[in-house]
Enzyme design. Sequence first.
Site, short mmCIF file in Angstrom:
data_model
loop_
_atom_site.label_atom_id
_atom_site.label_comp_id
_atom_site.label_asym_id
_atom_site.label_seq_id
_atom_site.Cartn_x
_atom_site.Cartn_y
_atom_site.Cartn_z
N LYS A 24 63.17 98.07 87.79
CA LYS A 24 63.86 99.27 87.28
C LYS A 24 62.89 100.44 87.11
O LYS A 24 63.18 101.55 87.54
CB LYS A 24 64.52 98.98 85.92
CG LYS A 24 65.47 97.81 85.91
CD LYS A 24 66.12 97.62 84.55
CE LYS A 24 65.16 97.28 83.43
NZ LYS A 24 64.49 95.97 83.53
N ARG A 96 69.60 97.94 75.50
CA ARG A 96 69.22 96.55 75.72
C ARG A 96 70.02 95.60 74.84
O ARG A 96 69.82 94.39 74.92
CB ARG A 96 67.75 96.40 75.37
CG ARG A 96 66.86 96.04 76.56
CD ARG A 96 65.48 95.90 75.98
NE ARG A 96 64.51 95.33 76.85
CZ ARG A 96 63.67 96.03 77.61
NH1 ARG A 96 63.75 97.31 77.67
NH2 ARG A 96 62.75 95.41 78.31
N ARG A 135 52.25 91.58 88.02
CA ARG A 135 52.07 92.80 87.22
C ARG A 135 51.02 92.58 86.14
O ARG A 135 50.22 93.46 85.84
CB ARG A 135 53.41 93.21 86.60
CG ARG A 135 53.31 94.52 85.84
CD ARG A 135 54.66 95.08 85.51
NE ARG A 135 55.29 94.39 84.40
CZ ARG A 135 56.51 94.66 83.94
NH1 ARG A 135 57.24 95.58 84.53
NH2 ARG A 135 57.01 94.01 82.93
N ARG A 141 49.41 93.85 81.04
CA ARG A 141 50.33 93.95 79.89
C ARG A 141 50.38 92.64 79.12
O ARG A 141 50.63 91.58 79.70
CB ARG A 141 51.75 94.29 80.39
CG ARG A 141 51.97 95.77 80.56
CD ARG A 141 53.33 96.09 81.11
NE ARG A 141 54.44 95.61 80.30
CZ ARG A 141 55.70 96.04 80.44
NH1 ARG A 141 55.98 96.95 81.36
NH2 ARG A 141 56.66 95.55 79.70
N ARG A 152 60.78 86.70 76.78
CA ARG A 152 61.55 87.90 77.15
C ARG A 152 62.76 87.56 77.99
O ARG A 152 63.80 88.22 77.90
CB ARG A 152 60.63 88.89 77.89
CG ARG A 152 59.71 89.63 76.91
CD ARG A 152 58.55 90.26 77.63
NE ARG A 152 58.93 91.36 78.46
CZ ARG A 152 58.31 91.69 79.59
NH1 ARG A 152 57.30 90.98 80.02
NH2 ARG A 152 58.70 92.72 80.27
P1 AMP Z 1 60.00 97.37 79.11
O1 AMP Z 1 58.81 98.19 79.46
O2 AMP Z 1 61.32 98.09 79.29
O3 AMP Z 1 60.00 96.01 79.77
O4 AMP Z 1 59.90 97.08 77.52
C1 AMP Z 1 58.80 96.40 76.96
C2 AMP Z 1 59.08 96.01 75.52
O5 AMP Z 1 59.37 97.18 74.74
C3 AMP Z 1 60.27 95.09 75.29
O6 AMP Z 1 59.94 93.73 75.48
C4 AMP Z 1 60.60 95.39 73.83
O7 AMP Z 1 59.64 94.82 72.95
C5 AMP Z 1 60.38 96.90 73.77
N1 AMP Z 1 61.60 97.65 74.14
C6 AMP Z 1 61.76 98.50 75.20
N2 AMP Z 1 62.99 99.01 75.24
C7 AMP Z 1 63.65 98.47 74.18
C8 AMP Z 1 64.99 98.59 73.70
N3 AMP Z 1 65.89 99.35 74.30
N4 AMP Z 1 65.31 97.87 72.58
C9 AMP Z 1 64.42 97.11 71.95
N5 AMP Z 1 63.15 96.93 72.36
C10 AMP Z 1 62.76 97.60 73.47
#
Ligand code: AMP
Length: 194
Positions: A24, A96, A135, A141, A152
């Site tokens: 994404k 989410r 990644r 990360r 996750r």
């Molecule tokens: P991402 O980069 O979108 O994979 O997000 C990495 C992490 O950020 C997730 O595993 C959550 O800990 C936090 N996070 C990102 N977006 C959200 C969201 N909409 N709601 C809750 N936690 C989020």
Amino acid sequence: MGKLIRLRGIEVRIVFLGPPGAGKGTQAGMLTSELGYVHLSTGDMIRDEMGRGTELGKFTQTFYDKGDLVPDETVIDMIKERLAGAENVILDGFPRTVPQAASLDDQLYRIGVSLDKVIYFSVDVDELIDRLEKRRDIEGRVDDEPEAIRHRMDVYDRETAPVVDYYRDGDRVIQIDALGTIDEVRDRLIGALK
Ligand code: AMP
């Protein structure tokens, strides 16, 4: 401004949904640079807060490192101010949870607009784990460590998969096959957005 936006001639709001590692962020970045969309990623916002060591960053870090979701109120507040003034946005990683999706509908309703498209990135779990491990090797990360990845995925199944159903009920979802090269997925995405 990009081709798609000129074609449509109106503001566009799109949500990218899909499990971690579905591509994404990569695709949103591409549409942003090629077509002038604004990329709103809650994950990027959280990483920025953590990187700057803010109070908000310290708070979110405890959830982030374990692969847990940050509480709904926190991310809703983060997105609210940016959403109000933004046109032609791609929301990546938000909503989410179903309460986040309901809050987004509510926020958009208040400013008199609605979502144009919800793109669901569909991809096989084995492929995802492979991508996330790659990644981790490139970006380092912490939430791409094997234990956090597994967690996750569970969180995705429990909290985020119902968001796909939430939008499906309203008939707003376009599913694209997110397997293949970045360019192949990009072409499918552009096709879906036309
Ligand atoms: P991402 O980069 O979108 O994979 O997000 C990495 C992490 O950020 C997730 O595993 C959550 O800990 C936090 N996070 C990102 N977006 C959200 C969201 N909409 N709601 C809750 N936690 C989020």
